[in-house]
Design a protein around this motif. Structure first.
Motif, short mmCIF file in Angstrom:
data_model
loop_
_atom_site.label_atom_id
_atom_site.label_comp_id
_atom_site.label_asym_id
_atom_site.label_seq_id
_atom_site.Cartn_x
_atom_site.Cartn_y
_atom_site.Cartn_z
N GLY A 119 0.76 -1.33 -0.44
CA GLY A 119 -0.08 0.33 -0.06
C GLY A 119 0.58 1.30 0.04
O GLY A 119 0.31 2.29 -0.85
N GLY A 120 2.24 1.14 0.41
CA GLY A 120 3.02 2.45 0.76
C GLY A 120 3.44 2.32 -0.82
O GLY A 120 3.79 3.70 -1.40
N LEU A 121 3.62 1.47 -1.63
CA LEU A 121 4.06 1.46 -2.91
C LEU A 121 3.16 2.49 -3.66
O LEU A 121 2.91 3.07 -5.20
CB LEU A 121 4.92 0.01 -3.51
N LEU A 122 2.03 1.74 -3.53
CA LEU A 122 0.45 1.57 -3.76
C LEU A 122 0.64 3.50 -4.03
O LEU A 122 0.37 3.85 -5.06
CB LEU A 122 -0.45 1.59 -3.92
N ALA A 123 0.68 4.25 -2.76
CA ALA A 123 0.29 5.24 -2.77
C ALA A 123 1.44 6.13 -3.31
O ALA A 123 1.72 7.21 -3.38
CB ALA A 123 0.84 5.49 -0.96
N LEU A 124 2.70 5.67 -2.69
CA LEU A 124 3.64 6.75 -4.12
C LEU A 124 3.97 6.74 -4.96
O LEU A 124 3.87 7.87 -5.94
CB LEU A 124 5.48 5.69 -3.68
N ALA A 125 2.97 5.27 -5.70
CA ALA A 125 2.55 5.57 -7.21
C ALA A 125 1.65 6.59 -7.90
O ALA A 125 2.43 7.32 -8.87
CB ALA A 125 2.24 4.51 -7.58
N ALA A 126 0.97 6.64 -6.95
CA ALA A 126 -0.26 7.04 -7.19
C ALA A 126 -0.22 8.62 -7.30
O ALA A 126 -0.61 10.08 -8.55
CB ALA A 126 -1.62 6.98 -5.60
N VAL A 127 0.80 9.39 -6.06
CA VAL A 127 1.61 10.55 -6.39
C VAL A 127 2.25 10.43 -7.56
O VAL A 127 2.23 11.99 -8.31
CB VAL A 127 2.13 10.78 -4.58
N ALA A 128 3.46 9.37 -7.77
CA ALA A 128 4.41 10.16 -8.82
C ALA A 128 3.85 10.22 -10.24
O ALA A 128 4.17 10.61 -10.50
CB ALA A 128 5.06 9.09 -8.52
N ASN A 129 2.57 9.57 -9.71
CA ASN A 129 2.00 9.81 -11.46
C ASN A 129 0.76 10.93 -11.67
O ASN A 129 0.52 10.99 -12.57
CB ASN A 129 0.86 8.36 -11.46
#
Length: 168
Positions: free
Chosen positions: A63-73
């Motif tokens: 979920g941390g990777l997912l949250a970071l990907a959502a912000v990065a994208n």
């Protein structure tokens, strides 16, 4: 497993939305579906779009990777981003060459052996640590969601730390 945290936060005036990811809880995991880090980031953005405020986004593990990907994208712009033990492939691939044998074990129907393989090669637990882990409640929790691990591990291995690190 985050419900106790949400309840405790509520006693301090904080409200929370617990996002149930694809294939977790009562959300079905559709074998063969193209669940990717990007599609799950879009799911997260859809949930956040329903809120009437700019949230603090907390993500743990995948979920941390997912949250970071959502912000990065650029899919979400939370007021604050908190990552707790995010699944980031900093030293290199997490699953690497061990993913194929793991999938073979799952496809043979031996989830217990797959979990031992995953704990050994992905989490890097020793045989003694696995014996202890097997006695606790998380063993059965992991067995319930282990079918989601191949796509999650592939997503972690394909994530670009350089791209994700550019989040401001």
């Amino acid at each position: 497993q985050w419900l106790p945290f949400a309840r405790a936060a509520a006693t301090h005036g904080l409200s929370g939305v617990l996002v149930e990811r694809r294939g977790r809880g009562i959300s079905p995991d559709e074998p063969g579906s193209a669940y990717t880090l990007e599609s799950e980031a879009e799911d997260l953005a859809s949930v956040i779009a329903t809120l009437h405020h700019n949230p603090i986004l907390l993500g743990h593990s995948f979920g941390g990777l997912l949250a970071l990907a959502a912000v990065a994208n650029g899919l979400v712009r939370p007021r604050m981003l908190i990552l707790y033990e995010p699944a980031l492939p900093i030293p290199g691939p997490l699953a690497g060459d061990h993913l194929g044998p793991f999938i073979d074990l799952l496809e043979s129907g031996d989830k217990e052996a797959a979990l031992v393989h995953g704990l050994t090669h992905f989490v890097r637990l020793s045989a003694t640590e696995i014996r202890i882990f097997r006695k606790g409640p998380w063993w059965h929790t992991c067995l319930e969601v282990i079918d989601t691990w191949p796509r999650e591990l592939a997503a972690v291995d394909s994530a670009s730390f350089a791209d994700l690190a550019a989040v401001d």
